[in-house]
Design an enzyme around this catalytic site. Sequence first.
Site, PDB file in Angstrom:
ATOM      1  CG  ASP A 126      -2.300   0.469   0.967  1.00 44.70           C
ATOM      2  OD1 ASP A 126      -2.458   1.262   0.029  1.00 44.70           O
ATOM      3  OD2 ASP A 126      -3.225   0.123   1.725  1.00 44.70           O
ATOM      4  CD1 TRP A 161      -4.489   3.283  -2.993  1.00 42.32           C
ATOM      5  CD2 TRP A 161      -3.597   5.212  -2.313  1.00 42.32           C
ATOM      6  NE1 TRP A 161      -4.103   3.137  -1.691  1.00 42.32           N
ATOM      7  CE2 TRP A 161      -3.552   4.299  -1.253  1.00 42.32           C
ATOM      8  CE3 TRP A 161      -3.093   6.504  -2.124  1.00 42.32           C
ATOM      9  CZ2 TRP A 161      -3.003   4.633  -0.018  1.00 42.32           C
ATOM     10  CZ3 TRP A 161      -2.567   6.830  -0.891  1.00 42.32           C
ATOM     11  CH2 TRP A 161      -2.520   5.912   0.143  1.00 42.32           C
ATOM     12  N   GLY A 162      -3.168   4.756  -8.142  1.00 44.65           N
ATOM     13  CA  GLY A 162      -3.159   5.538  -9.382  1.00 44.65           C
ATOM     14  C   GLY A 162      -2.373   6.827  -9.274  1.00 44.65           C
ATOM     15  CG  ASP A 183      -9.386   2.493  -0.594  1.00 44.02           C
ATOM     16  OD1 ASP A 183      -8.354   2.573  -1.278  1.00 44.02           O
ATOM     17  OD2 ASP A 183      -9.389   2.232   0.621  1.00 44.02           O
TER      18      ASP A 183
END
Length: 396
Positions: A126, A161-162, A183
């Site tokens: 993450d 997350w791009g 998300d």
Amino acid sequence: MLAKLPPLGWNSWNTFGEKISDSLIREMADIIVEHGYRDAGYEYLVIDDCWSLRDRDENGLLVPDPEKFPYGMKALADYVHAKGLKFGMYSCAGVMTCAGYPSSYDHEFTDAQTFASWGVDFLKYDFCNFPETGDCRTRYQTMSMALKSTGRDILFSACNWGQKEPWKWMRSVGAHMYRSTGDIMDNYRSFTDIFRSQLDNLCMSAAGSFNDMDMLTVGMGGKGNVGVGKTCTYEEYRMQFALWCLCSVPLMLGADLRSVAPEYEALMKHPGLLRIDQDAECRSPYVIRKGSVFTSNPDAKEGEMPWRQIPDSSYTIFRHLSDGEFALAFINLSEAESTIHCELVDLGLPVSSGFALDVRDAFTGESLGAKRDYFNQHVPGHDMRLYLCRLVRSHA
Ligand code: GLA
């Protein structure tokens, strides 16, 4: 080779968040096997955030929370492996995970070794609490090298997350899949926004490194950790699953498989849809037509047009599959029913070609026969049609 096809599995986050435990993961492993998910191709069982203690031990190692995981991770991995599944875990490129647990920034090689010693086969990595001065690409490369240094085959699921346009470089740093958006939430708006945002990036997604449009919420029905807003209808969940398959992206299930309704279980194991997702050529979808849906507007004031335009809501999408097949989708993202058009000339089949498309409904298996010249579909709001097609000679 890892991730030759889009990885399939289950992840704990969407339903369970921090409420994870050894017994939950064992139960899920049992269900994945007993209910035939494993045989349908789902192989990775992934524990997301919140599995460790809040502090490393005196040697700087991550420690599984003994209340949640009293037998440690190696024993759990052994159980998962004995079921014929692969075991996934979670860490983060920042200095703390998103939920505030210890993370792998500057601990990459130690943590990779720890994961390998437990028998981990998949690492979701993450991006929370990443230092302002840190270089995102270098840190993902560092964990990629750390995983390689273990000598174990560990699928690297990079989740930034791009941010920093990962589709441009995640393949080159060795990630096997890369999260390309924020998300997902368990509502219609969330998954359709994700779909729209990634259509232009999917050309970079292929064998070895796939665009990850996030874990599915199919079948969750608002229960769990990401239930924000109105949950989805059956047709909306079917659309979510079918869009992910059309895009040939990883399918990480997020629902509680112990209690999911039978229609969703059938959807998640649907052979026609999985065939599209898992096609050997992993080609990206080809957007033939993207447009507005027009609907009547009874509230129009005098002098205004009696219709309303809903932009960026109607799509005709084609995809080349292996073995002479094609997928063809008519997608209506608006709430109003609409006719969605497809001129076969736009698929490369002008009338002069002498060829037509033999069409089979991917949801029901029903044959619609050969279509030539044009093929229009009336599609209710928030729904789609999806077909498997083959070229046939046109007899007209
Ligand atoms: C981020 C990720 C989610 C999940 C949570 C865990 O928000 O994008 O998928 O892993 O962290 O805290």
